[in-house]
Scaffold this motif. Structure first.
Motif, PDB file in Angstrom:
ATOM      1  N   GLU A 148     106.732  -6.973  19.634  1.00 31.44           N
ATOM      2  CA  GLU A 148     105.587  -7.310  18.797  1.00 31.44           C
ATOM      3  C   GLU A 148     104.574  -8.220  19.491  1.00 31.44           C
ATOM      4  OE1 GLU A 148     107.799  -6.948  14.428  1.00 31.44           O
ATOM      5  OE2 GLU A 148     107.416  -8.930  15.275  1.00 31.44           O
ATOM      6  N   THR A 149     104.902  -8.672  20.704  1.00 33.26           N
ATOM      7  CA  THR A 149     104.015  -9.643  21.354  1.00 33.26           C
ATOM      8  C   THR A 149     103.387  -9.141  22.648  1.00 33.26           C
ATOM      9  OG1 THR A 149     105.989 -10.716  22.287  1.00 33.26           O
ATOM     10  CG2 THR A 149     105.064 -11.669  20.288  1.00 33.26           C
ATOM     11  N   GLY A 205      95.574  -6.022  24.282  1.00 30.63           N
ATOM     12  CA  GLY A 205      94.688  -5.693  23.179  1.00 30.63           C
ATOM     13  C   GLY A 205      95.160  -4.522  22.349  1.00 30.63           C
ATOM     14  N   CYS A 206      96.460  -4.220  22.410  1.00 26.94           N
ATOM     15  CA  CYS A 206      97.036  -3.112  21.643  1.00 26.94           C
ATOM     16  C   CYS A 206      97.987  -3.670  20.581  1.00 26.94           C
ATOM     17  CB  CYS A 206      97.796  -2.156  22.564  1.00 26.94           C
ATOM     18  SG  CYS A 206      96.742  -1.299  23.756  1.00 26.94           S
ATOM     19  N   VAL A 207      98.159  -2.922  19.516  1.00 26.02           N
ATOM     20  CA  VAL A 207      99.031  -3.338  18.430  1.00 26.02           C
ATOM     21  C   VAL A 207     100.441  -3.599  18.953  1.00 26.02           C
ATOM     22  CG1 VAL A 207     100.308  -2.397  16.459  1.00 26.02           C
ATOM     23  CG2 VAL A 207      97.829  -2.350  16.452  1.00 26.02           C
ATOM     24  N   PRO A 224      98.018   7.670  20.384  1.00 22.62           N
ATOM     25  CA  PRO A 224      96.642   7.369  19.948  1.00 22.62           C
ATOM     26  C   PRO A 224      96.326   5.879  19.864  1.00 22.62           C
ATOM     27  CG  PRO A 224      97.944   8.285  18.138  1.00 22.62           C
ATOM     28  CD  PRO A 224      98.742   8.472  19.383  1.00 22.62           C
ATOM     29  N   LEU A 225      97.332   5.014  19.834  1.00 17.04           N
ATOM     30  CA  LEU A 225      97.087   3.578  19.827  1.00 17.04           C
ATOM     31  C   LEU A 225      96.948   2.999  21.237  1.00 17.04           C
ATOM     32  CD1 LEU A 225      99.442   2.304  16.968  1.00 17.04           C
ATOM     33  CD2 LEU A 225      97.016   2.902  16.858  1.00 17.04           C
ATOM     34  N   VAL A 226      97.112   3.839  22.244  1.00 14.52           N
ATOM     35  CA  VAL A 226      96.959   3.415  23.649  1.00 14.52           C
ATOM     36  C   VAL A 226      95.871   4.264  24.285  1.00 14.52           C
ATOM     37  CG1 VAL A 226      98.106   3.029  25.861  1.00 14.52           C
ATOM     38  CG2 VAL A 226      99.377   2.683  23.717  1.00 14.52           C
ATOM     39  N   GLY A 227      96.258   5.440  24.787  1.00 14.96           N
ATOM     40  CA  GLY A 227      95.290   6.476  25.141  1.00 14.96           C
ATOM     41  C   GLY A 227      94.334   6.236  26.284  1.00 14.96           C
ATOM     42  N   HIS A 279      92.860  -0.640  13.718  1.00 15.68           N
ATOM     43  CA  HIS A 279      93.589  -1.126  14.888  1.00 15.68           C
ATOM     44  C   HIS A 279      93.094  -2.488  15.369  1.00 15.68           C
ATOM     45  CE1 HIS A 279      94.326  -1.575  19.236  1.00 15.68           C
ATOM     46  NE2 HIS A 279      95.495  -1.023  18.967  1.00 15.68           N
ATOM     47  N   ASP A 280      91.808  -2.606  15.652  1.00 18.43           N
ATOM     48  CA  ASP A 280      91.291  -3.838  16.248  1.00 18.43           C
ATOM     49  C   ASP A 280      91.426  -5.025  15.305  1.00 18.43           C
ATOM     50  OD1 ASP A 280      90.707  -2.223  18.356  1.00 18.43           O
ATOM     51  OD2 ASP A 280      88.528  -2.320  18.141  1.00 18.43           O
ATOM     52  N   ALA A 281      91.184  -4.808  14.021  1.00 17.02           N
ATOM     53  CA  ALA A 281      91.344  -5.883  13.046  1.00 17.02           C
ATOM     54  C   ALA A 281      92.802  -6.327  12.971  1.00 17.02           C
ATOM     55  CB  ALA A 281      90.851  -5.427  11.673  1.00 17.02           C
ATOM     56  N   VAL A 282      93.728  -5.376  13.037  1.00 15.35           N
ATOM     57  CA  VAL A 282      95.149  -5.720  12.991  1.00 15.35           C
ATOM     58  C   VAL A 282      95.551  -6.507  14.238  1.00 15.35           C
ATOM     59  CG1 VAL A 282      97.484  -4.784  12.989  1.00 15.35           C
ATOM     60  CG2 VAL A 282      95.774  -3.805  11.473  1.00 15.35           C
ATOM     61  N   VAL A 283      95.033  -6.118  15.400  1.00 13.22           N
ATOM     62  CA  VAL A 283      95.342  -6.859  16.623  1.00 13.22           C
ATOM     63  C   VAL A 283      94.886  -8.310  16.491  1.00 13.22           C
ATOM     64  CG1 VAL A 283      94.767  -7.097  19.074  1.00 13.22           C
ATOM     65  CG2 VAL A 283      95.392  -4.865  18.163  1.00 13.22           C
ATOM     66  N   ARG A 284      93.680  -8.518  15.977  1.00 19.99           N
ATOM     67  CA  ARG A 284      93.193  -9.887  15.791  1.00 19.99           C
ATOM     68  C   ARG A 284      94.093 -10.652  14.821  1.00 19.99           C
ATOM     69  NH1 ARG A 284      88.191  -7.079  15.772  1.00 19.99           N
ATOM     70  NH2 ARG A 284      88.108  -7.114  13.475  1.00 19.99           N
ATOM     71  N   GLU A 285      94.514  -9.989  13.769  1.00 20.71           N
ATOM     72  CA  GLU A 285      95.402 -10.619  12.781  1.00 20.71           C
ATOM     73  C   GLU A 285      96.737 -10.998  13.412  1.00 20.71           C
ATOM     74  OE1 GLU A 285      98.111  -8.699   9.361  1.00 20.71           O
ATOM     75  OE2 GLU A 285      95.970  -8.301   9.116  1.00 20.71           O
TER      76      GLU A 285
END
Length: 427
Positions: free
Chosen positions: A94-95, A101-103, A401-404, A251-257
């Motif tokens: 998770e870290t 910059g990926c989930v 699709p979350l990397v790509g 995706h990007d909002a979740v990464v920031r969170e």
């Protein structure tokens, strides 16, 4: 009837035990064996399991062991709920993806791939040992990532069905909002494990009235809040996506969170320690309320229903993970999908579903391709060599699709191998 739970030392297990006790008329269980290499946790969980059975008047015997072969011997079904590497490995999953910059998540993206690589070889070894002792035993897989793990089991010819609690969670939530009994709710649930959409909510069965528009109109705000998604998005889609679609849609909002707070693994580890302290209390004879914060809600009901259907040959309909076999014609037959299926002594047979809309079919096909490459990587043995192993990991990440992107896939491949080297036979 004897059942075995591999990973029985999990703090999840009292949820399962409570279900077996409450629903004993659905599953006539004579012996339940909890299996786990962690003897200290087994003692605590096993003791509580016995007390729960005793309090609720269940006549079945509860025992526990660290000997897998002895534990599964004679079992009609074996439930798998493993976490290879424990919460420490989950915390890494998770870290480290966040550094690119990926989930960072334990069932999808780079973290989900790491979990698959650690888990698939262990699960296949367990399944083979079960098959040698009990050729007719069913394997019920609750181990994440369920889609990849279930495909590994089915590809190797094991009698297996994958199970997730997302569908039963929606069923119970919608039943409460509609003030009807849960068994009156039929979901048009379609997709892959942790990548599903509720396209319809019908009362009374698959031909009943679709009340999804009513649910969204009257309870859309609450539904969206539970998903941690904007109400406007749910309204525009006209369906209810699973919580895990957040990682794709935002995706990007979740990464920031995720970067702004401790990992879920750290939170769960603290909850687990508190639960284990509670389980050590000899006066405790029911699952504590704190367990609801651990996750896995309604897992026990889903597990009891699935196991009783497999062993009782009921043919009733449940949402499970099984081979596609033409159900979604744009996917290979050996893709593992999550849809309503008729469950009986011959396994789970997906029911026909309406064509999947392009908005959902494209993402489903994309993630299916990743899952097939992920399994290829997970099956590589020591003889494959480091270069072939790295290439397989890179290919799976590039396809996700979350990397790509090549740069991210390269960085994440190196990080994944560095954090999981001890679990990779070829590294």
């Amino acid at each position: 009837m004897k059942l075995a739970v591999v990973g029985g030392g999990s703090t999840y297990t009292p949820e399962l035990i409570d279900g077996f006790a409450r629903l004993r008329d659905a599953l006539h269980l004579e012996e339940l064996v909890l299996i786990d290499p962690a003897a200290d946790r087994l003692e605590l969980v096993g003791g509580l399991a016995r007390r729960i059975f005793a309090k609720q008047g269940h006549p079945g015997k509860v025992s526990w062991t660290s000997d897998l072969d002895a534990g599964v011997d004679g079992a009609a079904a074996v439930l798998l709920q493993l976490r290879v590497g424990g919460q420490a490995a989950r915390n890494k999953d998770e870290t480290w993806p966040l550094e690119c910059g990926c989930v960072g998540q334990e069932t999808t993206g780079a973290g989900g791939l790491a979990k698959a690589l650690r888990t698939v070889p262990i699960v296949l070894d367990i399944a083979e040992r079960v098959r040698r002792r009990n050729p007719d035993a069913w394997i019920v897989d609750f181990t994440n990532p369920v889609g990849i793990v279930t495909r590994a089991l089915l590809t190797e010819g094991h009698q297996a069905v994958g199970l997730c609690n997302v569908a039963i969670g929606f069923q119970r939530k919608f039943a409460r909002l509609l003030d009807v009994a849960p068994d009156q709710i039929y979901l048009d649930h379609v997709g892959l494990n942790h990548l599903t959409w509720e396209r319809g909510v019908r009362i009374g069965g698959p031909t009943g009235d679709d009340v999804l528009p009513k649910l969204l109109a009257e309870h859309g705000e609450a539904i969206a809040a539970d998903l941690h998604m904007p109400r406007d998005l749910v309204d525009r889609l006209g369906v209810v996506p699973s919580y895990y679609l957040r990682y794709f849609y935002e995706h990007d909002a979740v990464v920031r969170e995720l970067k702004s707070k401790p990992s879920r693994a750290a939170e769960v580890a603290a909850i687990e320690q508190e639960l284990l302290d509670m389980y050590a209390d000899p006066a405790l004879d029911e699952k504590p309320e704190l367990l609801s914060k651990r996750g896995g809600a309604f897992y026990s009901e889903a597990a009891v229903s699935l196991t009783s259907s497999l062993l009782g040959d009921t043919g009733d309909v449940q949402v499970v993970n099984a081979f596609n076999n033409g159900t979604l014609p744009f996917l290979p037959d050996d893709a593992v999908i999550e849809v309503p299926a008729a469950v009986g002594a011959n396994g789970a047979k997906p029911l026909p579903v309406a064509p999947l809309e392009p908005l959902y079919a494209g993402l489903t096909a994309h993630v299916t391709a990743y899952e097939h490459l992920a399994l290829d990587a997970a099956l590589l043995g020591a003889g494959a060599g480091a270069a072939a192993g790295r290439r397989a990991v890179f290919n799976a990440l590039l396809a996700h699709p979350l990397v790509g992107q090549i740069e991210y896939a390269d960085q994440l491949t190196d990080a994944l191998i560095a954090h999981n080297r001890e679990h990779l036979a070829w590294a």
